[in-house]
Write an enzyme that holds these catalytic residues in place. Structure first.
Site, PDB file in Angstrom:
ATOM      1  N   SER A  50      -0.237   1.330  13.496  1.00 33.47           N
ATOM      2  CA  SER A  50      -0.526   0.828  12.142  1.00 33.47           C
ATOM      3  C   SER A  50       0.465  -0.281  11.802  1.00 33.47           C
ATOM      4  O   SER A  50       1.451  -0.486  12.530  1.00 33.47           O
ATOM      5  CB  SER A  50      -0.370   1.969  11.132  1.00 33.47           C
ATOM      6  OG  SER A  50       0.998   2.346  11.069  1.00 33.47           O
ATOM      7  N   ASP A  82      -4.432  -0.472  14.245  1.00 35.65           N
ATOM      8  CA  ASP A  82      -5.117   0.377  13.270  1.00 35.65           C
ATOM      9  C   ASP A  82      -5.028  -0.262  11.874  1.00 35.65           C
ATOM     10  O   ASP A  82      -3.969  -0.778  11.494  1.00 35.65           O
ATOM     11  CB  ASP A  82      -4.420   1.751  13.271  1.00 35.65           C
ATOM     12  CG  ASP A  82      -5.196   2.814  12.521  1.00 35.65           C
ATOM     13  OD1 ASP A  82      -6.427   2.696  12.408  1.00 35.65           O
ATOM     14  OD2 ASP A  82      -4.552   3.784  12.064  1.00 35.65           O
ATOM     15  N   SER A 214      -7.884  14.376  10.737  1.00 36.79           N
ATOM     16  CA  SER A 214      -6.968  15.464  11.116  1.00 36.79           C
ATOM     17  C   SER A 214      -7.442  16.797  10.550  1.00 36.79           C
ATOM     18  O   SER A 214      -8.029  16.863   9.463  1.00 36.79           O
ATOM     19  CB  SER A 214      -5.550  15.160  10.623  1.00 36.79           C
ATOM     20  OG  SER A 214      -4.882  14.325  11.542  1.00 36.79           O
ATOM     21  N   THR A 257      -2.071  12.475  11.080  1.00 37.77           N
ATOM     22  CA  THR A 257      -1.410  13.578  10.365  1.00 37.77           C
ATOM     23  C   THR A 257      -1.111  14.781  11.266  1.00 37.77           C
ATOM     24  O   THR A 257      -0.017  15.354  11.201  1.00 37.77           O
ATOM     25  CB  THR A 257      -2.293  14.017   9.172  1.00 37.77           C
ATOM     26  OG1 THR A 257      -2.408  12.897   8.285  1.00 37.77           O
ATOM     27  CG2 THR A 257      -1.708  15.194   8.431  1.00 37.77           C
TER      28      THR A 257
HETATM   29  P1  13P Z   1      -5.374  11.432   9.407  1.00 43.39           P
HETATM   30  O1  13P Z   1      -4.421  11.186   8.288  1.00 43.39           O
HETATM   31  O2  13P Z   1      -6.439  12.417   9.000  1.00 43.39           O
HETATM   32  O3  13P Z   1      -4.709  11.854  10.661  1.00 43.39           O
HETATM   33  O4  13P Z   1      -6.140  10.051   9.703  1.00 43.39           O
HETATM   34  C1  13P Z   1      -5.559   9.078  10.529  1.00 43.39           C
HETATM   35  C2  13P Z   1      -6.296   7.798  10.509  1.00 43.39           C
HETATM   36  O5  13P Z   1      -7.394   7.672  10.038  1.00 43.39           O
HETATM   37  C3  13P Z   1      -5.610   6.640  11.105  1.00 43.39           C
HETATM   38  O6  13P Z   1      -6.348   5.473  10.977  1.00 43.39           O
HETATM   39  O1  G3H Z   2      -4.518   5.515   8.606  1.00 48.09           O
HETATM   40  C1  G3H Z   2      -3.321   5.438   8.528  1.00 48.09           C
HETATM   41  C2  G3H Z   2      -2.416   6.068   9.488  1.00 48.09           C
HETATM   42  O2  G3H Z   2      -2.229   7.422   9.185  1.00 48.09           O
HETATM   43  C3  G3H Z   2      -1.148   5.302   9.555  1.00 48.09           C
HETATM   44  O3  G3H Z   2      -0.264   5.651   8.546  1.00 48.09           O
HETATM   45  O4  G3H Z   2       0.441   3.455   7.586  1.00 48.09           O
HETATM   46  O5  G3H Z   2       1.898   5.481   7.359  1.00 48.09           O
HETATM   47  O6  G3H Z   2       1.626   4.362   9.566  1.00 48.09           O
HETATM   48  P1  G3H Z   2       1.002   4.673   8.237  1.00 48.09           P
HETATM   49 ZN    ZN Z   3      -7.522   5.434   9.176  1.00 52.67          ZN
END
Ligand code: 13P
Ligand code: G3H
Ligand code: ZN
Length: 308
Positions: A50, A82, A214, A257
């Protein structure tokens, strides 16, 4: 083997009705744990970073680790950006030569603007042989919408999804069917709009992506709580809902998560049981092992085991 594109991995998954997990990493240990699971399950895997992970550890640093891991692996590995909400970050990722897939998240923009920006980035990515995932609809908990009208206004509209894919040429589409990011997804039962998902798949035949997937498994959650983490009200998507979503056309499933709570539980337990230890390698080993366990369970459930 060298990294592969998202398109390659998801085309196969789409044909054979399974899903490939996209797991977020922030550091070396998370990557090692996920790769260990991919090897053990003989599964393809998508490693995601991310914007937050890039700010924390560096694009080049994380990318270099993933390239080395993929080279040593016999499994197909995709390196994916991401939630690129920042247009310039997506451009930077495409031009970096590190990623084989990027996500442009224009879901907060008006429909036509999302199309315009996504289309431009698709052209840029495809020119370099990189896949692009786009997003349509607001990924927010289904319980956030009280009326049918409100739900319709926020979750992905099947006709719009068809139009969006045709006009942008994206390789995969993230859809909103009632999941949300983080550890608190539902106060009641885990429920997704499976009917909407089925309609989107029927109209688009496209690899579809489920974010916020998750499960917050109770064994890991309880371990966290036992060792002091305050997440009593956390609740994720049930395994049954995930399996149904795969049978209805989901081919990529995003998990962050569940890795976080596994990492947390592993560290908390180890430190409580071994207060004299100060060696980070010893402290982080059980955390890695728990992540590997979680990821192996996902790969089995997603149907990607033995597909790599
Ligand atoms: P979760 O928070 O459910 O793990 O989702 C992660 C996600 O969508 C990352 O793009
Ligand atoms: O969808 C988001 C992911 O859980 C990434 O989270 O932006 O805290 O790294 P983050
Ligand atoms: Zn996401």
């Amino acid at each position: 083997m060298p990294l592969v594109t998202l398109k390659k991995v998801l085309t196969k998954a789409n044909k054979r009705n399974y899903a490939v997990g996209a797991f977020n990493i922030n550091n070396l240990e998370m990557l090692q744990a996920i790769m260990e699971a991919a090897e053990a399950e003989r599964s393809p895997v998508i490693i995601s970073t991310s914007e937050g992970a890039i700010n924390y550890a560096g694009m080049m640093e994380l990318g270099s680790l993933v390239h080395i891991a993929a080279k040593r692996s016999k499994r197909p590995v995709v390196f994916h950006l991401d939630h690129g909400k920042n247009y310039n970050l997506v451009v930077e990722a495409i031009k970096s030569g590190l990623y084989t897939s990027v996500m442009y998240d224009g879901s907060s923009l008006p429909f036509e603007q999302n199309i315009k920006k996504t289309k431009k980035l698709v052209a840029m990515a495809h020119k370099r042989g990189i896949s692009l995932e786009a997003e349509l609809g607001s990924i927010a908990g289904i319980e956030d919408f009280v009326s049918v009208e409100e739900k319709d206004a926020h979750l992905t509209n099947p006709d719009q999804a068809k139009d969006f894919i045709r006009r942008t040429g994206c390789d995969a589409l993230a859809i909103a069917v009632g999941t949300s990011h983080g550890a608190y997804k539902f106060s009641g039962a885990s429920k997704l709009d499976q009917k909407r998902l089925t309609q989107i798949k029927l109209l688009t035949k496209m690899p579809l992506v489920l974010h916020g997937a998750s499960g917050v498994p109770s064994n890991i959650k309880n371990l966290c709580i036992k060792y002091g983490c305050k997440i009593e009200k956390a609740k994720g998507v049930s395994d049954a809902s995930i399996k149904k979503a795969i049978s209805n056309g989901i081919n990529k499933i995003n998990i962050d998560t569940d890795l976080r709570i596994a990492f947390d539980a592993g560290i908390r337990k180890f430190l409580k049981d071994n207060p004299e230890v100060i060696d980070p390698r010893k402290i982080l080993t059980p955390a890695k092992e728990l992540i590997t366990k979680v990821v192996r369970h996902k790969m089995k459930m997603f149907g990607s085991s033995n597909k790599g």
